[in-house]
Design an enzyme around this catalytic site. Structure first.
Site, PDB file in Angstrom:
ATOM      1  N   HIS A 284      49.174  -1.802  48.237  1.00 44.63           N
ATOM      2  CA  HIS A 284      50.192  -2.682  47.666  1.00 44.63           C
ATOM      3  C   HIS A 284      51.495  -1.981  47.291  1.00 44.63           C
ATOM      4  CE1 HIS A 284      47.029  -5.624  47.738  1.00 44.63           C
ATOM      5  NE2 HIS A 284      47.790  -6.547  47.199  1.00 44.63           N
TER       6      HIS A 284
ATOM      7  N   HIS B   8      52.531 -12.002  52.134  1.00 43.38           N
ATOM      8  CA  HIS B   8      51.959 -10.969  51.267  1.00 43.38           C
ATOM      9  C   HIS B   8      50.848 -10.207  52.009  1.00 43.38           C
ATOM     10  CE1 HIS B   8      50.517  -9.002  47.645  1.00 43.38           C
ATOM     11  NE2 HIS B   8      49.301  -9.422  47.940  1.00 43.38           N
TER      12      HIS B   8
ATOM     13  N   GLU C 184      43.437  -8.730  52.500  1.00 44.45           N
ATOM     14  CA  GLU C 184      42.774  -8.488  51.208  1.00 44.45           C
ATOM     15  C   GLU C 184      41.268  -8.302  51.411  1.00 44.45           C
ATOM     16  OE1 GLU C 184      44.656  -7.885  48.692  1.00 44.45           O
ATOM     17  OE2 GLU C 184      46.440  -9.163  48.765  1.00 44.45           O
TER      18      GLU C 184
ATOM     19  N   ARG D 148      48.719 -23.805  23.517  1.00 45.97           N
ATOM     20  CA  ARG D 148      48.207 -22.450  23.244  1.00 45.97           C
ATOM     21  C   ARG D 148      46.929 -22.135  24.014  1.00 45.97           C
ATOM     22  NH1 ARG D 148      50.050 -23.999  18.299  1.00 45.97           N
ATOM     23  NH2 ARG D 148      52.018 -23.004  17.776  1.00 45.97           N
TER      24      ARG D 148
ATOM     25  N   LYS E 228      44.356 -13.166  36.496  1.00 46.14           N
ATOM     26  CA  LYS E 228      45.789 -12.874  36.412  1.00 46.14           C
ATOM     27  C   LYS E 228      46.553 -14.131  36.802  1.00 46.14           C
ATOM     28  CE  LYS E 228      46.347  -7.970  37.422  1.00 46.14           C
ATOM     29  NZ  LYS E 228      47.091  -7.050  38.293  1.00 46.14           N
TER      30      LYS E 228
ATOM     31  N   GLU F   2      43.159  -4.433  33.240  1.00 44.16           N
ATOM     32  CA  GLU F   2      43.852  -3.389  33.989  1.00 44.16           C
ATOM     33  C   GLU F   2      44.314  -2.237  33.101  1.00 44.16           C
ATOM     34  OE1 GLU F   2      46.043  -4.642  37.609  1.00 44.16           O
ATOM     35  OE2 GLU F   2      47.646  -3.391  36.854  1.00 44.16           O
TER      36      GLU F   2
ATOM     37  N   ASN G 165      45.144  -2.350  43.784  1.00 47.34           N
ATOM     38  CA  ASN G 165      46.498  -2.208  44.344  1.00 47.34           C
ATOM     39  C   ASN G 165      46.517  -1.382  45.629  1.00 47.34           C
ATOM     40  OD1 ASN G 165      47.746  -3.728  42.381  1.00 47.34           O
ATOM     41  ND2 ASN G 165      48.103  -1.970  41.040  1.00 47.34           N
TER      42      ASN G 165
ATOM     43  N   ARG H 165      40.981  -1.126  37.275  1.00 43.86           N
ATOM     44  CA  ARG H 165      41.369  -2.304  38.068  1.00 43.86           C
ATOM     45  C   ARG H 165      42.528  -2.000  39.004  1.00 43.86           C
ATOM     46  NH1 ARG H 165      41.859  -8.621  36.006  1.00 43.86           N
ATOM     47  NH2 ARG H 165      42.746  -9.420  37.933  1.00 43.86           N
TER      48      ARG H 165
ATOM     49  N   HIS I 171      54.311  -3.997  48.736  1.00 45.04           N
ATOM     50  CA  HIS I 171      55.291  -4.738  47.926  1.00 45.04           C
ATOM     51  C   HIS I 171      56.724  -4.401  48.329  1.00 45.04           C
ATOM     52  CE1 HIS I 171      52.303  -5.636  44.450  1.00 45.04           C
ATOM     53  NE2 HIS I 171      52.422  -6.664  45.269  1.00 45.04           N
TER      54      HIS I 171
ATOM     55  N   LYS J  99      35.523  -7.682  43.865  1.00 40.19           N
ATOM     56  CA  LYS J  99      36.548  -7.910  42.842  1.00 40.19           C
ATOM     57  C   LYS J  99      35.896  -8.166  41.492  1.00 40.19           C
ATOM     58  CE  LYS J  99      40.917  -9.844  41.632  1.00 40.19           C
ATOM     59  NZ  LYS J  99      42.118 -10.570  41.989  1.00 40.19           N
TER      60      LYS J  99
END
Ligand SMILES: NC(=O)c1ccc[n+]([C@@H]2O[C@H](COP(=O)([O-])OP(=O)(O)OC[C@H]3O[C@@H](n4cnc5c(N)ncnc54)[C@H](O)[C@@H]3O)[C@@H](O)[C@H]2O)c1
Ligand SMILES: [Zn+2]
Length: 350
Positions: free
Chosen positions: A241, A258, A178, A114, A136, A230, A238, A234, A245, A220
């Site tokens: 992106h 990426h 990035e 957990r 993330k 987010e 993106n 946040r 993507h 960041k």
């Protein structure tokens, strides 16, 4: 060892610092103080860096390299290695690798017993400037990338630029996308610094790289501090992106890096900015020139096909009827605009 002030990520009791410099990986043992056991995760390319840091008693987990192996089986491998070694809740999972290892190890840490502590020793430029900061974690499913995951902040992040010495040049360049995204979100000073340093960064210059990592991480950290989970703000991360993507998915994961897809996605976003009147042609040209100057592909038009737009539209299912597109204005300004795929497509097509 270069002594530099760490970049703080202030998140209340989940606060941590990102340490950036030459040789900072050697601080690992100090950062593990208090942990009952270290579970050191690496992939086939980063295992030598991990093994040089490992000590007797550590649990070592070896993952297969690449986005294609960013799956629940890899997470299970980490869970099982830790459980076989009877770790307790004071154990710490440490990722020594790029963003794939970091996202997998982070999710394993979030879920193991957990939740146990997590630390990052990012070894790719992309992981240093982006994925190792912000909490993330997750993995891919057949339905799409990063669809299962959790927020789990690391306790420490050690960005050691010496580890970049074994990173293939194309991977380093991919990470610069990035850096560019962060600079554009940051503002004029950051974009001007990037224009000045583009050549040095492309060549892998250490001082320029450290500076770029510091600025990207600081940006960041500010965004994540304002919106850890987010809820809204946040989302600006993106930038580039949405179309990125789509390009990445249409090429088949692994075929287009990426970062390369994000570079092309920034070019697409600049066109949307121009179409909506947020960006003038000169600033759009500046963004596109920077993508090229950093060594990233800029051949967007050749890569746009039905499949790309299909994947861009697929994101919409989760977001509602319209895509929340991050529209760039001049450096330091963005706006989230709800747009249909058709509107994005019309703006991007030349
Ligand atoms: N969590 C986040 O906030 C976040 C943000 C951005 C990206 N990501 C994720 O990060 C991943 C991309 O990260 P990445 O580009 O680091 O991918 P990656 O981890 O696959 O690394 C790229 C390649 O470089 C190799 N490599 C890494 N470090 C090396 C080194 N020092 N020497 C030699 N080889 C090395 C890896 O083995 C791999 O082959 C994606 O899965 C993406 O979803 C996550
Ligand atoms: Zn990205």
């Amino acid at each position: 060892m270069v002594r530099e002030r760490p970049v703080p990520v202030p998140l209340g009791e989940r606060s941590y610092a990102v340490e950036i410099g030459v040789g900072v990986r050697r601080r690992l043992r100090a950062r593990l103080a208090g942990a009952s056991r270290a579970i050191l995760v690496a992939d086939s390319n980063t295992a030598p860096w991990r093994d040089a840091l490992a000590e007797a008693g550590d649990v070592r987990v070896d993952l297969e390299e690449g986005e294609a192996h960013k799956d629940v089986a890899a997470v299970a491998r980490i869970w099982d290695a830790a459980l076989d070694a009877s770790v307790d809740r004071r154990a710490c999972v440490v990722a020594v690798g790029g963003g794939v290892v970091g996202d997998l190890a982070g999710f394993a840490a979030a879920s193991l017993l957990r939740g146990v502590a997590f630390g990052q020793v990012p070894t790719s430029l992309l992981a240093m400037v982006d994925s190792s900061v912000g909490g993330k974690t997750g993995f891919n499913r057949a339905q799409g990338k990063n669809l299962v995951g959790a927020f789990h902040q690391p306790r420490f992040v050690l960005c050691d630029v010496e580890t970049l010495s074994t990173l293939p040049a194309e991977e380093r360049v991919a990470g610069l996308a990035e850096v560019l995204k962060a600079a554009w979100l940051d503002g004029e000073a950051a974009v001007a610094a990037l224009e000045r340093d583009a050549e040095a960064l492309r060549a892998g210059d250490e001082a320029a790289t450290i500076g770029a990592i510091r600025r990207s991480v600081a940006l960041k950290a500010r965004v994540v501090e304002a919106d850890e989970r987010e809820a809204g703000q946040r989302m600006v991360l993106n930038l580039g992106h949405t179309v990125g993507h789509g390009l990445e998915a249409a090429a088949g994961y692994g075929a287009l890096r990426h970062g390369e897809a994000v570079g092309l996605g920034l070019v697409a976003a600049a066109r949307v900015g121009v179409a909506l009147g947020d960006l003038d042609a000169e600033q759009a040209g500046r963004l596109e020139r920077l993508v090229g100057a950093l060594g990233l592909p800029v051949d967007l038009d050749r890569r746009l096909d039905e499949a790309v737009w299909g994947f861009v539209g697929a994101d919409k299912k989760r977001a509602g009827a319209q895509i929340r597109f991050v529209v760039p204005g001049p450096p330091g300004t963005t706006r989230i605009a709800p747009l249909s795929v058709e509107a994005i497509r019309a703006a991007v097509a030349v």
